[in-house]
Design a protein around this motif. Structure first.
Motif, PDB file in Angstrom:
ATOM      1  N   LEU A   1      -0.244  10.746  -5.113  1.00 28.27           N
ATOM      2  CA  LEU A   1       0.263   9.464  -5.601  1.00 28.27           C
ATOM      3  C   LEU A   1      -0.037   8.332  -4.613  1.00 28.27           C
ATOM      4  N   GLY A   2       0.060   8.635  -3.313  1.00 30.72           N
ATOM      5  CA  GLY A   2      -0.290   7.629  -2.313  1.00 30.72           C
ATOM      6  C   GLY A   2      -1.743   7.215  -2.414  1.00 30.72           C
TER       7      GLY A   2
ATOM      8  N   PRO B   1       0.781  -1.237   0.000  1.00 30.70           N
ATOM      9  CA  PRO B   1       0.000   0.000   0.000  1.00 30.70           C
ATOM     10  C   PRO B   1       0.814   1.289   0.000  1.00 30.70           C
ATOM     11  N   THR B   2       2.123   1.223   0.246  1.00 33.68           N
ATOM     12  CA  THR B   2       2.917   2.455   0.320  1.00 33.68           C
ATOM     13  C   THR B   2       3.629   2.823  -0.975  1.00 33.68           C
ATOM     14  N   THR B   3       3.471   2.048  -2.013  1.00 27.52           N
ATOM     15  CA  THR B   3       4.196   2.287  -3.265  1.00 27.52           C
ATOM     16  C   THR B   3       3.970   3.695  -3.808  1.00 27.52           C
ATOM     17  N   GLY B   4       2.754   4.179  -3.784  1.00 30.78           N
ATOM     18  CA  GLY B   4       2.469   5.527  -4.276  1.00 30.78           C
ATOM     19  C   GLY B   4       3.197   6.595  -3.480  1.00 30.78           C
ATOM     20  N   TYR B   5       3.279   6.385  -2.177  1.00 31.84           N
ATOM     21  CA  TYR B   5       4.002   7.343  -1.337  1.00 31.84           C
ATOM     22  C   TYR B   5       5.490   7.333  -1.659  1.00 31.84           C
TER      23      TYR B   5
ATOM     24  N   ALA C   1      -9.452   5.606  -1.209  1.00 33.95           N
ATOM     25  CA  ALA C   1      -8.315   6.481  -1.508  1.00 33.95           C
ATOM     26  C   ALA C   1      -8.250   7.706  -0.605  1.00 33.95           C
TER      27      ALA C   1
ATOM     28  N   ALA D   1      -3.692   7.562  -5.047  1.00 38.37           N
ATOM     29  CA  ALA D   1      -3.922   6.890  -6.333  1.00 38.37           C
ATOM     30  C   ALA D   1      -3.558   5.414  -6.240  1.00 38.37           C
ATOM     31  N   TRP D   2      -2.441   5.124  -5.586  1.00 37.55           N
ATOM     32  CA  TRP D   2      -2.030   3.722  -5.446  1.00 37.55           C
ATOM     33  C   TRP D   2      -2.997   2.956  -4.536  1.00 37.55           C
TER      34      TRP D   2
ATOM     35  N   ILE E   1      -5.915   1.938  -6.448  1.00 40.37           N
ATOM     36  CA  ILE E   1      -5.645   0.769  -7.294  1.00 40.37           C
ATOM     37  C   ILE E   1      -5.680  -0.514  -6.468  1.00 40.37           C
ATOM     38  N   VAL E   2      -5.064  -0.487  -5.292  1.00 41.96           N
ATOM     39  CA  VAL E   2      -4.926  -1.692  -4.475  1.00 41.96           C
ATOM     40  C   VAL E   2      -6.214  -2.030  -3.712  1.00 41.96           C
TER      41      VAL E   2
END
Length: 193
Positions: free
Chosen positions: A144-145, A100-104, A158, A147-148, A151-152
């Motif tokens: 971005l966080g 879950p942290t990929t966007g961050y 969100a 948005a990811w 997605i997840v």
């Protein structure tokens, strides 16, 4: 008459010789990546993503180091994490990039580049200008966080999970970073006299 471009705090303090300067830069990149990792371990529990001091560390590093060194520091941090070192808030390894942290993490890189770019242009000497840039960086990280997370976990999560819990703390961290770096310049200028 051409103006001399501003230099970041680190660039203005770096040794004169190329070898010493690049050794200093390398040590600072390593130190900065470790500082981000340690800041990530200082957490306030939230789910699915904990609030940490990482953004404070990233903004201070970016404003102090300038764009190139800030991006090198974030790249080192991400490579260390991908290699399995426990530098991320909840561990490390390539699988972490699917969490879950990929966007961050992506937002950290962009925000560091933006704040570093602003520091290279002298914004790091003015708390109000630096705060405005840090706020934009904060918005990028949160966007971005979220948005990811959409997605997840789904778009309905969100804002509730990815933005809402972090707005107040992230604005405070952006303000603290904007106050610390210009103060550092003032202290350094006192010692130069």
């Amino acid at each position: 008459m051409a103006t001399v471009p501003a230099r970041s705090f680190v660039q203005s303090m770096a040794p004169e010789g190329a070898a010493a300067r690049y050794a200093t830069y390398g040590a600072l990149v390593l130190f900065g990546s470790m500082l981000i990792a340690v800041a990530g371990k200082v957490t306030v529990p939230f789910w699915p993503v904990p609030a940490t001091l990482q953004t404070l560390a990233i903004f201070v590093i970016a404003a102090t180091f300038g764009r190139k060194l800030a991006l090198a520091t974030l790249a080192a941090y991400l490579v260390e994490g991908a290699a399995g070192l426990p530098v991320f808030t909840n561990g490390g390894g390539l699988a972490y990039f699917a969490g879950p942290t990929t966007g961050y993490l992506a937002g950290f890189v962009i925000a560091a580049g933006l704040t570093g770019w602003a520091a290279d242009r002298g914004f790091d000497r003015n708390a109000f200008k630096l705060f405005a840039v840090n706020l934009l960086g904060t918005a990028i990280i949160l966007l971005l966080g979220a948005a990811w997370i959409a997605i997840v976990f789904g778009a309905d999560k969100a804002l509730a999970w990815g933005v809402g819990p972090f707005i107040a703390t992230d604005v405070i961290k952006a303000a603290l970073a904007a106050a610390v770096v210009p103060a550092g310049w003032q202290i350094a200028n006192l010692f130069r006299r």
